[in-house]
Design an enzyme around this catalytic site. Structure first.
Site, PDB file in Angstrom:
ATOM      1  N   THR A   1      -6.994   3.729 -10.796  1.00 57.10           N
ATOM      2  CA  THR A   1      -8.454   3.779 -10.903  1.00 57.10           C
ATOM      3  C   THR A   1      -8.940   4.931 -11.777  1.00 57.10           C
ATOM      4  O   THR A   1      -8.263   5.943 -11.949  1.00 57.10           O
ATOM      5  CB  THR A   1      -9.080   3.919  -9.506  1.00 57.10           C
ATOM      6  OG1 THR A   1      -8.462   5.025  -8.842  1.00 57.10           O
ATOM      7  CG2 THR A   1      -8.871   2.655  -8.691  1.00 57.10           C
TER       8      THR A   1
ATOM      9  N   ALA B   1     -12.449   5.993  -1.965  1.00 63.14           N
ATOM     10  CA  ALA B   1     -11.825   7.303  -1.744  1.00 63.14           C
ATOM     11  C   ALA B   1     -11.093   7.251  -0.404  1.00 63.14           C
ATOM     12  O   ALA B   1     -11.302   8.083   0.470  1.00 63.14           O
ATOM     13  CB  ALA B   1     -12.875   8.406  -1.753  1.00 63.14           C
TER      14      ALA B   1
ATOM     15  N   ILE C   1      -3.439   0.304 -15.210  1.00 67.32           N
ATOM     16  CA  ILE C   1      -3.909   1.639 -14.911  1.00 67.32           C
ATOM     17  C   ILE C   1      -4.243   1.755 -13.418  1.00 67.32           C
ATOM     18  O   ILE C   1      -4.522   0.738 -12.780  1.00 67.32           O
ATOM     19  CB  ILE C   1      -5.158   2.016 -15.751  1.00 67.32           C
ATOM     20  CG1 ILE C   1      -6.337   1.119 -15.434  1.00 67.32           C
ATOM     21  CG2 ILE C   1      -4.818   2.008 -17.229  1.00 67.32           C
ATOM     22  CD1 ILE C   1      -7.644   1.488 -16.132  1.00 67.32           C
TER      23      ILE C   1
ATOM     24  N   ASN D   1       3.383   6.445  -7.011  1.00 63.87           N
ATOM     25  CA  ASN D   1       1.966   6.697  -7.266  1.00 63.87           C
ATOM     26  C   ASN D   1       1.741   8.180  -7.544  1.00 63.87           C
ATOM     27  O   ASN D   1       1.593   8.978  -6.626  1.00 63.87           O
ATOM     28  CB  ASN D   1       1.133   6.252  -6.058  1.00 63.87           C
ATOM     29  CG  ASN D   1      -0.352   6.453  -6.292  1.00 63.87           C
ATOM     30  OD1 ASN D   1      -0.764   6.820  -7.390  1.00 63.87           O
ATOM     31  ND2 ASN D   1      -1.150   6.215  -5.274  1.00 63.87           N
TER      32      ASN D   1
ATOM     33  N   GLY E   1      -5.986  -3.665 -13.659  1.00 67.39           N
ATOM     34  CA  GLY E   1      -7.282  -3.028 -13.863  1.00 67.39           C
ATOM     35  C   GLY E   1      -8.344  -4.081 -14.149  1.00 67.39           C
ATOM     36  O   GLY E   1      -8.552  -4.470 -15.286  1.00 67.39           O
TER      37      GLY E   1
ATOM     38  N   LYS F   1       0.853  -1.194   0.000  1.00 64.51           N
ATOM     39  CA  LYS F   1       0.000   0.000   0.000  1.00 64.51           C
ATOM     40  C   LYS F   1       0.889   1.244   0.000  1.00 64.51           C
ATOM     41  O   LYS F   1       2.016   1.196   0.472  1.00 64.51           O
ATOM     42  CB  LYS F   1      -0.891  -0.028   1.243  1.00 64.51           C
ATOM     43  CG  LYS F   1      -1.896   1.120   1.314  1.00 64.51           C
ATOM     44  CD  LYS F   1      -2.929   0.851   2.378  1.00 64.51           C
ATOM     45  CE  LYS F   1      -3.869   2.045   2.615  1.00 64.51           C
ATOM     46  NZ  LYS F   1      -4.139   2.902   1.476  1.00 64.51           N
TER      47      LYS F   1
ATOM     48  N   CYS G   1      -3.115   8.777  -7.969  1.00 62.46           N
ATOM     49  CA  CYS G   1      -4.271   8.515  -7.117  1.00 62.46           C
ATOM     50  C   CYS G   1      -5.268   9.655  -7.252  1.00 62.46           C
ATOM     51  O   CYS G   1      -4.932  10.817  -7.032  1.00 62.46           O
ATOM     52  CB  CYS G   1      -3.866   8.381  -5.662  1.00 62.46           C
ATOM     53  SG  CYS G   1      -5.286   8.065  -4.603  1.00 62.46           S
TER      54      CYS G   1
ATOM     55  N   LEU H   1      -5.318   7.284   0.515  1.00 61.14           N
ATOM     56  CA  LEU H   1      -3.949   6.852   0.820  1.00 61.14           C
ATOM     57  C   LEU H   1      -3.614   6.902   2.306  1.00 61.14           C
ATOM     58  O   LEU H   1      -2.525   7.281   2.701  1.00 61.14           O
ATOM     59  CB  LEU H   1      -2.929   7.677   0.020  1.00 61.14           C
ATOM     60  CG  LEU H   1      -2.997   7.491  -1.497  1.00 61.14           C
ATOM     61  CD1 LEU H   1      -2.162   8.540  -2.210  1.00 61.14           C
ATOM     62  CD2 LEU H   1      -2.528   6.097  -1.900  1.00 61.14           C
TER      63      LEU H   1
ATOM     64  N   GLY I   1      -5.974  -6.481  -8.113  1.00 64.23           N
ATOM     65  CA  GLY I   1      -6.358  -5.460  -7.148  1.00 64.23           C
ATOM     66  C   GLY I   1      -7.680  -5.703  -6.464  1.00 64.23           C
ATOM     67  O   GLY I   1      -7.770  -6.443  -5.485  1.00 64.23           O
TER      68      GLY I   1
END
Length: 300
Positions: free
Chosen positions: A191, A69, A189, A125, A241, A44, A128, A72, A263
């Site tokens: 999200t 949502a 990809i 990342n 994805g 993560k 996000c 992170l 995922g």
């Protein structure tokens, strides 16, 4: 039969990995999946300081997928180094640390702290859709992506994978920008930005209003973007994805992905990664494929 793949000089025993944010650091899944079987565990996202994440509610089901949502939420790099890396090093799998931040300096601080740690690769990342402070901007403008990639490469001791945002007009342009700045690989990809409204309460379902859509619903878009990116760059492409089955994973590999990440389906079926790997091996036996590398980008 050889399922091993090499990405930026790092050899994985097979191309099946976990997608960041869906597997923690593997602790939650250890009783379901033998982490030794996975090509890599992608952690993560971890930041330079602890992040509380977004207010709740922050997860919602949708047709063929889910919106999240989370923002992170993470304990910060110091806790991660003390707790998560030692846990992962118990297993015979590659460790890829996903790095998040709000500024270029934030990212570089984490990358610096990981320089002397026993991790194999870094996944950055920049895509996000739930961080308002600017992470999405890095992943949506080619010039910003180029600049942050170049800066991170100055600090990184490990190979750098740039995780691309699908919320762009031209994914090939973004992949080329990352490659030009020195990225060792790209992953995609992340999200797709979505929204859900409760018609009875006449309110947004997520406190953040928007969230990232993942799951089987986004797979055709992801396969198309992975194909376009693989055609545009010479560095390895990692595809993800909506992967739920070995057939899904093989679509990505045939489109040009050197490895794949599972995922959202980890939440539906925690055995998904192992089942995908079993299915890939069955496919290779059925079609007498000796080297999985024969399949990478086989569809032109």
């Amino acid at each position: 039969m050889n399922t091993s793949v090499t990405i930026a000089g790092v050899t994985l025993k097979n191309p099946v990995m976990t997608a960041s944010g869906t597997f923690g650091s593997g602790m939650e899944y250890g009783e379901f999946v033998d982490l030794n079987r996975l090509g890599a565990v992608v952690t993560k996202g971890v930041a330079n300081v602890p992040w509380p994440g977004n207010p709740t509610p922050r997860v919602a089901e949708t047709y063929g997928g889910m919106l999240n949502a989370i923002g992170l939420q993470n304990p910060g790099i110091d806790v991660f180094i003390e707790r998560d890396i030692p846990f992962l090093k118990q297993y015979d799998t590659r460790v890829i640390v996903n790095v998040c931040g709000k500024t270029v300096e934030d990212y570089c601080e984490v990358v610096d702290k990981l320089a002397d740690q026993p991790v194999d690769m870094l996944e950055i990342n920049v895509s996000c859709p739930n961080v308002k402070e600017g992470a999405i901007a890095f992943g949506q403008r080619a010039d910003a992506l180029f600049n942050i990639t170049k800066e991170i490469k100055k600090h990184a001791a490990q190979p750098v994978i740039m995780k691309l945002s699908p919320n762009v007009t031209d994914i090939a342009e973004m992949a080329k920008a990352a490659e030009a700045a020195g990225a060792d690989a790209v992953s995609l990809i992340n999200t797709i930005t979505g929204m859900k409204i409760d018609v009875n309460r006449r309110q947004f379902v997520l406190a953040n209003k928007t969230g990232g859509l993942s799951g089987p619903a986004i797979k055709p878009v992801a396969v198309r973007m992975v194909y376009q990116a693989a055609q545009a760059v010479k560095i390895p492409v990692i595809g993800m994805g909506g992967i739920a089955t070995a057939e899904d994973a093989l679509e990505f590999i045939l489109a040009g992905a050197a490895a794949v990440s599972v995922g959202a389906m980890n939440f539906v079926n925690p055995y998904t990664t192992a089942e995908v790997l079993d299915g890939i091996e069955d496919y290779m036996r059925k079609y007498q494929v000796e080297e999985i590398r024969e399949l990478i980008g086989a569809v032109k």
